[in-house]
Design a protein around this motif. Structure first.
Motif, PDB file in Angstrom:
ATOM      1  N   LYS A 158       0.972   4.133  -2.841  1.00 34.90           N
ATOM      2  CA  LYS A 158       0.806   5.567  -2.580  1.00 34.90           C
ATOM      3  C   LYS A 158       1.992   6.356  -3.119  1.00 34.90           C
ATOM      4  O   LYS A 158       1.826   7.411  -3.727  1.00 34.90           O
ATOM      5  N   ARG A 159       3.198   5.813  -2.902  1.00 36.20           N
ATOM      6  CA  ARG A 159       4.389   6.490  -3.390  1.00 36.20           C
ATOM      7  C   ARG A 159       4.370   6.578  -4.913  1.00 36.20           C
ATOM      8  O   ARG A 159       4.652   7.620  -5.496  1.00 36.20           O
ATOM      9  N   GLU A 217       1.885   9.206  -5.956  1.00 41.38           N
ATOM     10  CA  GLU A 217       2.419  10.558  -5.800  1.00 41.38           C
ATOM     11  C   GLU A 217       3.382  10.902  -6.929  1.00 41.38           C
ATOM     12  O   GLU A 217       3.398  12.031  -7.410  1.00 41.38           O
ATOM     13  N   GLU A 239       0.832  -1.206   0.000  1.00 43.27           N
ATOM     14  CA  GLU A 239       0.000   0.000   0.000  1.00 43.27           C
ATOM     15  C   GLU A 239       0.864   1.254   0.000  1.00 43.27           C
ATOM     16  O   GLU A 239       0.589   2.220  -0.719  1.00 43.27           O
ATOM     17  N   LYS A 240       1.941   1.252   0.809  1.00 43.39           N
ATOM     18  CA  LYS A 240       2.849   2.405   0.832  1.00 43.39           C
ATOM     19  C   LYS A 240       3.511   2.603  -0.530  1.00 43.39           C
ATOM     20  O   LYS A 240       3.645   3.724  -1.008  1.00 43.39           O
TER      21      LYS A 240
END
Length: 132
Positions: free
Chosen positions: A89-90, A93, A85-86
């Motif tokens: 998200k990265r 972005e 998930e991180k």
């Protein structure tokens, strides 16, 4: 048939495996884990109650180990999901700049299409125009 000597042909023969040496105690160790706990016929040993108690304790220990194993697997799965998930998200972005530019281009294209549609009908762009 020729008279010249030839080496004998190779023939497959069954080879019996070597037998395991007889253990010093005279009996084979079939139950390696619990042999000392088992009673043989006519031998003194632990009572049935003690034996069942030890089995119950072993089962509880095995259940605890299994529970710990599955808890560890669940924790690893959650950690992996959080990492994914991180990373997602990265990545999102990083892609935001590209998406913003693409959205701006798409909006400009949509406005051009709308203007084109309005002028097709004979109007000058200020009103919807009349057909023909």
């Amino acid at each position: 048939m020729s008279e010249t000597p030839q080496p004998p042909r190779a023939v497959w023969r069954r080879v019996t495996p070597a037998k395991a040496p007889r253990p010093a105690g005279g009996t084979f160790d079939f139950f390696s884990a619990g042999l000392e706990k088992m009673r043989r016929c006519g031998e003194p040993g632990v009572s049935d109650a003690e034996f069942t108690t030890s089995l119950a304790e072993e089962e509880k220990a095995a259940a605890a180990r299994a529970e710990a194993f599955w808890a560890e697997q669940e924790r690893r799965r959650r950690d992996e999901e959080e990492r994914a998930e991180k990373e997602k998200k990265r990545q999102a972005e990083e892609d935001d700049d590209v998406k913003v530019a693409e959205r701006y281009r798409n909006d400009r294209y949509a406005v051009k299409l709308l203007r084109q549609e309005r002028t097709v009908w004979g109007g000058d762009g200020a009103d919807a125009g009349t057909i023909g």
